[in-house]
Enzyme design. Structure first.
Site, PDB file in Angstrom:
ATOM      1  N   GLY A 105      -9.361   5.268  -6.011  1.00  0.00           N
ATOM      2  CA  GLY A 105      -8.112   4.541  -6.139  1.00  0.00           C
ATOM      3  C   GLY A 105      -6.981   5.106  -5.290  1.00  0.00           C
ATOM      4  O   GLY A 105      -7.180   5.509  -4.138  1.00  0.00           O
ATOM      5  N   ASN A 125      -6.213  12.920 -10.471  1.00  0.00           N
ATOM      6  CA  ASN A 125      -6.995  13.381 -11.612  1.00  0.00           C
ATOM      7  C   ASN A 125      -6.676  14.869 -11.792  1.00  0.00           C
ATOM      8  O   ASN A 125      -6.053  15.488 -10.934  1.00  0.00           O
ATOM      9  CB  ASN A 125      -8.498  13.108 -11.436  1.00  0.00           C
ATOM     10  N   SER A 137      -2.118   4.987 -14.144  1.00  0.00           N
ATOM     11  CA  SER A 137      -3.118   4.776 -15.208  1.00  0.00           C
ATOM     12  C   SER A 137      -3.639   3.349 -15.328  1.00  0.00           C
ATOM     13  O   SER A 137      -4.406   3.050 -16.235  1.00  0.00           O
ATOM     14  CB  SER A 137      -2.609   5.245 -16.576  1.00  0.00           C
ATOM     15  N   ASP A 151      -5.427   7.905  -5.602  1.00  0.00           N
ATOM     16  CA  ASP A 151      -5.669   9.320  -5.304  1.00  0.00           C
ATOM     17  C   ASP A 151      -6.490   9.481  -4.024  1.00  0.00           C
ATOM     18  O   ASP A 151      -6.100  10.206  -3.100  1.00  0.00           O
ATOM     19  CB  ASP A 151      -6.390   9.955  -6.495  1.00  0.00           C
ATOM     20  N   ASP A 204       0.854  -1.187   0.000  1.00  0.00           N
ATOM     21  CA  ASP A 204       0.000   0.000   0.000  1.00  0.00           C
ATOM     22  C   ASP A 204       0.892   1.240   0.000  1.00  0.00           C
ATOM     23  O   ASP A 204       1.629   1.474   0.954  1.00  0.00           O
ATOM     24  CB  ASP A 204      -0.866  -0.056   1.269  1.00  0.00           C
ATOM     25  N   GLY A 234      -5.534   1.681 -13.103  1.00  0.00           N
ATOM     26  CA  GLY A 234      -6.807   1.453 -12.417  1.00  0.00           C
ATOM     27  C   GLY A 234      -7.973   1.846 -13.312  1.00  0.00           C
ATOM     28  O   GLY A 234      -8.186   1.262 -14.377  1.00  0.00           O
ATOM     29  N   VAL A 235      -8.699   2.864 -12.904  1.00  0.00           N
ATOM     30  CA  VAL A 235      -9.883   3.292 -13.659  1.00  0.00           C
ATOM     31  C   VAL A 235      -9.534   3.822 -15.049  1.00  0.00           C
ATOM     32  O   VAL A 235     -10.413   3.899 -15.904  1.00  0.00           O
ATOM     33  CB  VAL A 235     -10.726   4.338 -12.883  1.00  0.00           C
ATOM     34  N   TYR A 236      -8.251   4.149 -15.289  1.00  0.00           N
ATOM     35  CA  TYR A 236      -7.851   4.623 -16.626  1.00  0.00           C
ATOM     36  C   TYR A 236      -7.505   3.473 -17.565  1.00  0.00           C
ATOM     37  O   TYR A 236      -7.129   3.685 -18.708  1.00  0.00           O
ATOM     38  CB  TYR A 236      -6.700   5.614 -16.523  1.00  0.00           C
TER      39      TYR A 236
END
Length: 169
Positions: free
Chosen positions: A32, A24, A122, A34, A10, A124-126
């Site tokens: 995530g 972002n 980038s 962030d 982590d 993860g959600v990207y």
């Protein structure tokens, strides 16, 4: 020469001069990595991000660039925020992803940071494919002209760790 190490764990628990946040463009927190950095680091990080947005980053931080703030109560002196690109199957955005690593190291050098912990930006959600993201990240760090002594890739799961380990040979 910069030493590259891999850690399965982590990033918010890492002790380093600087921890890189996969932010972002708003710099005001998100999901995530962030969100985790903002939550664990405390309100001082968000406060400095708001000051940046009120100043020269009024429109947010552009993809591929980096900026530093305090690390709040994290075990680091600074958080370096960088905005990774969203993966695209129709447009090659690899240079923007590589820029995240180069620009973060440039900011680290300006700060005098000698140890920097990176997440897999980038991925993860990207939706950047892990193997390709690892290749771009490791290449960018190896080719960077930096005074940073240790770059630590802090990878959240075994799949990410394996992808980065494959790139290190």
């Amino acid at each position: 020469m910069t030493t590259i190490t891999l850690v399965r764990g982590d990033i918010t628990r890492e002790s380093a001069d600087a921890i890189v946040n996969a932010a972002n463009s708003s710099l005001l927190g998100g999901g995530g990595v962030d969100g985790a950095i903002h939550r664990r680091g405390g309100p001082a990080i968000l406060e400095e991000c708001r000051e940046l947005r009120a100043g020269h980053l009024g429109k947010g931080l552009a993809t591929g660039l980096a900026v530093a703030t305090t690390a709040g109560v994290l075990e680091a002196r600074w958080v370096i925020h960088t905005v990774g690109p969203v993966h695209s199957t129709t447009e090659d955005r690899s240079e923007l992803l590589a820029s995240c690593y180069r620009e973060s190291l440039r900011v680290a050098d300006e700060l005098g940071a000698r140890t920097v912990a990176f997440p897999a930006i980038s991925t993860g959600v990207y939706r950047w494919p892990m193997g390709d993201a690892a290749r771009i990240a490791v290449t960018a760090v190896r080719e960077a002209d930096t005074e940073v002594e240790e770059v630590r890739f802090v990878l959240f799961d075994d799949r990410a760790h394996a992808a980065f380990a494959a790139q290190l040979g």
